[in-house]
Design a protein around this motif. Structure first.
Motif, short mmCIF file in Angstrom:
data_model
loop_
_atom_site.label_atom_id
_atom_site.label_comp_id
_atom_site.label_asym_id
_atom_site.label_seq_id
_atom_site.Cartn_x
_atom_site.Cartn_y
_atom_site.Cartn_z
N GLU A 2 0.84 -1.20 0.00
CA GLU A 2 0.00 0.00 0.00
C GLU A 2 0.87 1.25 0.00
OE1 GLU A 2 -3.04 2.26 3.08
OE2 GLU A 2 -3.19 0.07 2.87
N TRP A 3 0.47 2.24 -0.76
CA TRP A 3 1.10 3.56 -0.71
C TRP A 3 0.08 4.64 -1.04
CZ3 TRP A 3 0.44 5.77 -5.40
CH2 TRP A 3 0.49 4.98 -6.56
N GLN A 4 0.42 5.87 -0.71
CA GLN A 4 -0.45 7.03 -0.95
C GLN A 4 0.36 8.12 -1.62
OE1 GLN A 4 -2.08 9.43 2.49
NE2 GLN A 4 -3.95 8.36 1.88
N ASP A 5 -0.26 8.84 -2.56
CA ASP A 5 0.48 9.86 -3.30
C ASP A 5 -0.48 10.87 -3.91
OD1 ASP A 5 2.66 11.17 -4.35
OD2 ASP A 5 3.35 9.50 -5.59
N THR A 26 1.56 10.26 -10.99
CA THR A 26 1.76 10.49 -9.57
C THR A 26 2.98 11.38 -9.33
OG1 THR A 26 3.17 8.56 -9.21
CG2 THR A 26 0.78 8.23 -9.06
N GLU A 55 -5.82 12.67 -4.66
CA GLU A 55 -4.96 11.87 -3.78
C GLU A 55 -5.35 10.42 -3.97
OE1 GLU A 55 -3.46 12.97 0.38
OE2 GLU A 55 -5.14 11.62 0.77
N THR A 57 -4.74 6.29 -3.05
CA THR A 57 -4.18 5.23 -2.22
C THR A 57 -4.23 3.96 -3.05
OG1 THR A 57 -5.00 6.27 -0.19
CG2 THR A 57 -4.39 3.94 -0.07
N TRP A 58 -3.07 3.35 -3.24
CA TRP A 58 -2.97 2.15 -4.09
C TRP A 58 -2.73 0.94 -3.20
CZ3 TRP A 58 1.09 -1.38 -5.08
CH2 TRP A 58 0.91 -2.20 -6.20
N ARG A 59 -3.48 -0.12 -3.48
CA ARG A 59 -3.32 -1.36 -2.73
C ARG A 59 -3.26 -2.53 -3.68
NH1 ARG A 59 -7.43 1.37 0.20
NH2 ARG A 59 -6.72 2.08 2.27
N GLN A 70 -7.93 3.95 -4.36
CA GLN A 70 -8.96 4.73 -3.69
C GLN A 70 -8.62 6.17 -4.00
OE1 GLN A 70 -9.51 3.99 0.52
NE2 GLN A 70 -10.32 6.06 0.85
#
Length: 248
Positions: A2-5, A26, A55, A57-59, A70
């Motif tokens: 998981e990461w957020q960017d 991104t 923004e 969120t990748w999972r 998301q």
């Protein structure tokens, strides 16, 4: 995993009955794809429009998987980007350029440039200059950057007026004046910091130069055609420049 960017939407394509595959640029992870469940809903469609800053969120279970996004809105500027021809074509043309990059390859400089330009595309007098600079940045990031810092012959940084189509290097006015018909003009708005704003002539010269190097070094070797949106943008930008200087 998981990461957020932070990310800018480049486009979407339908996936199943209610979902989409979103393509985003991104901030730190480059151009990235991911599935958005419910992406075709009334709530998500306005968010997933090209040009919007979001923004994500990748999972995913493994890094090499497509994964799921998301998505939350940050700056919804897509509606404004539909108001002028330069912005409509500009969003499409820049997205097409960014698709030349390897997926998931970070390009912070291009992300920042894209974000700035998208806030200015609705102003036609600025859009042309910014887009020409974006094409030069793309050439540089893809490994085919032009050396426009000094004259290829004398090394001088003063009065740079031409660019060699063979080497992609700048040439001073004194050296190049006898070969002007074989060289590209180096527009003042690109050559000099704080130079006068671009006009129809200098914009056309800039796009002729960047188009040549894009065709020679990128589109040609990959057997690709330049995106139609680029020509649409150029014509819109030249028309805007002509309207701003009707006496020229």
């Amino acid at each position: 995993m998981e990461w957020q960017d932070q990310a800018i939407v480049l486009g979407v394509r339908r996936h199943g009955e209610t979902s989409v595959i979103a393509e985003v640029m991104t901030q730190t992870r480059g151009r990235h794809l991911g599935m958005v469940r419910g992406g075709r809903s009334r709530r998500m469609q306005p968010v997933l429009q090209p040009g919007n800053r979001v923004e994500v969120t990748w999972r995913a279970r493994l890094d090499e998987h497509l994964g799921q996004f998301q998505v939350e809105p940050v700056s919804l500027r897509a509606a404004r980007l539909m108001e002028s021809a330069t912005s409509v074509y500009g969003v499409q043309a820049m997205a097409a350029l960014l698709r030349l990059l390897p997926e998931r390859d970070p390009h912070l400089r291009l992300y920042n440039a894209l974000d700035i330009i998208l806030d200015s595309l609705h102003a036609p007098h600025e859009a042309g200059e910014l887009f020409a600079r974006f094409e030069l940045a793309m050439l540089d990031e893809l490994g085919f950057g032009l050396d426009l810092s000094a004259c290829a012959v004398t090394g001088t940084t003063a009065d740079l007026a031409f660019v060699s189509p063979k080497t992609g290097r700048a040439v001073s006015r004194t050296v190049g004046q006898g070969w002007a018909d074989r060289l590209f003009s180096y527009p003042d708005f690109l050559a000099r910091q704080g130079a006068a704003a671009a006009d129809e002539v200098t914009l056309a010269e800039a796009f002729r130069m960047t188009g040549y190097f894009l065709d020679r070094d990128i589109y040609g070797p990959r057997r690709l055609k330049p995106p139609e949106a680029r020509e649409g943008f150029i014509q819109a930008a030249l028309k805007a420049a002509r309207a701003a200087n009707p006496s020229d």
